[in-house]
Structure formats: structure tokens, C-alpha cells
Motif scaffolding. Sequence first.
Motif: not given
Length: 380
Positions: A179-181
Motif C-alpha cells: 500500500k502506497s501509504e
Amino acid sequence: MEAFISTMTITYIFLALFLSSDIGSIPHVKSLGINYGQVANNLPQPDKVLELLSTLKLTKTRIYDTNPQILSSFANSNIEIIVTVENEVLSQLDDPQQALQWVNSHIIPYLPETKITGIQVGNEVFTDDDDTLLQHLVPAVINIHNALSRLGYSNIQVSTPSSLAVLQNSYPPSAGSFKSEINGIMYQFLNFLSTTKTPFWINAYPFFAYEDDPSTIPLDYVLGNNPNEGMVDPYTKLHYDNMLYAMVDAVYFAIAKMGFRNIEVRVSETGWPSKGDTNEVGASPQNAATYNRNLLRRQMANEGTPLNPRIRLEVYLFALFNEDMKPGPTSERNYGLFQPNESMTYNVGLTSVSTTSTSTPSSSASFTLDSSATKTKVKP
């Protein structure tokens, strides 16, 4: 469009070669572990648990704390044990002195008599409901590692287990990505693992995928029955005949896309519930026995995943006992291989185990896996 597809195919093939070219240097893993949870008020004493593990010829276990009674009882045995730093302690371990004090009080008194081989810092921190925990993870991991090294125990591996929910994409395996976050902190964590040659641990449950979409996902595929049609990754052309291996390879691809290729992926939890609520499709003694029996068969065959066939996948079953005080749906309390009275929930063929004097083995004997964490499992 054709040019784009061609470019993507080349990219994924390159990633596959990138991964497999170096992973082959990781030593073979030749044992199976089991999670020993304690969220119950009716479990046998640790010395009895030690006898049970010895009878099963299991030499690796994982607990979700640093229970002094367990660590003392397992002294001078052949059981290797992974302990856990509880999530609520992480914020204190930002301070190197606090981390040193924690190691001195929770680990050192039991060494070397108790074979503590690993410390898991937190449990599923990357996907925990408390977002503030994540900022403490990497400093805590580094500080505990440094404390161990300072005290002469750098051989104890420090890591953290993650839910499969850390992945943004997991299907097909070559599309695996984080996940990018969480990419920033994940990069720091992976850099630590790469530097210290420590594995990435993942909690992977094909049961959740089947429960969410039983009409589309073939049961034979998630249970690992052979033969079954399985699936072929459209980019790598690798064939998968069970979902667990596909999940693991998705993590390998996610790690590769972060620029690392020398990190081994291991399964810290996997299993199947023998009982569930009416909406928990697939939870049954039959399916649980089949899933775990197939997994054991693959372990005995020294199987690796399609991406890394030469590296036997290390797996910790979930778990040793049913735990009656776990919150959440019925399945949470019914992953155990054994009942608290040490009778089998169902038989997966680990060994012929003598049950308690008041019980007799039967076809309903069961091998389940259950978590020892108080929180419920995170679905991907």
C-alpha cells in the motif's frame, strides 16, 4: 496497447528473475512451527504443552508475549521459541535505553537455557487500527536488535509479522505491491531486514479469500488439494495450485518492487477454522483438516513456491489450542489443533497422539490453527 502489454510482460519477467536469482542463496528451512496462543482460561500448564510439542515432534513455536512461566518451562528443551513484544509497549522502545532495559528484563534471564531464536516486535502493526503505532515500529526494531548485539546475542532475529492487508494488490502474484501509504516506513523496515539478513513474516489466510467469495474461488485451490486447475500468472506464466503459495509470491514481488531481493518470506500464521458463524462459509472440521493436512504434506516434500521452488517455505501453523477468550466471530476461537484438554480437534496426521485418559481418539479429532493475539485477524 500491444506495446504496453509487451512492456509489462517483460517487466514482470525481469522481476521474477530478479527475485529468484538471489533468493537461492538463502539456507534451506527444514522445520515446521506452530503458534502457541494463551487467550484462554482453560489451557494446560506450560510443562504439559512442552510434552505435547515433544510428542508431536515439533521443535519450533511462537508465543505472543514473553510469558516467564513458558520461557522457564521450555528451558533445556529442544524447542526453539519466537517471542513477541506487545503492541502497547512499542512507544516505549523508541528510546534505546528503554529497549536495552526491556531486553535485559524479558530476554536475557532465560538465555541460553531457553532457545529464544527470534523476537517479533508487535503484531500486524502496519495494519493496526492505531495508526500512531507505526511510527514507533522501525525505531523499536532497530533498538532491540542493537541491544541484543550489545549483549552478545546478535544471532536472535528481530522482525515483525504483517497481515496480508499490507498489500495493495496480491492478484496475480506478479502484481504484488505494498500500500502506497506505508511505503516510506516499509522501505526503512525492508532495509533493516536486508542488512541483518532477517526474514519478512506474513500472516496469510486463504480462508478469508474463500469466505468472501465462495462462488468464484474454487475450494480445491484454497485448500491446496491436488490435482486442481489452479491459476497461471499471466505475466510470469508460473502455475499455482494453492492460494497460500500465490500469497507468499505476491509478497516477494512487492518486496522486489521496493528494490530488495535478498529477503526471505516466511509465514508466521496460516490455518483454517474448524467452526464458524453461519456467515463464515467454509469453516468446518473437514476443511480445516484438509487444509492443514495438505500443508503438512507439502512441508514434508520440502516444497517451495513456484517463484522460489528451491527454498522450502517455512510455515507456522495457527495454532496449537482453541482459545475460548478470543474476541470476534466464532472462528477466532476455533483455529486450534487441540482442545484445551489436549484432545485433537481433528486429525491431520502429525503423529498418533495419546489424548487425555477420559477421551478416545476418533474421526472427529482435529488439527486447527489459532491465534494467540487478542485482536482478531485482519482480512486482506
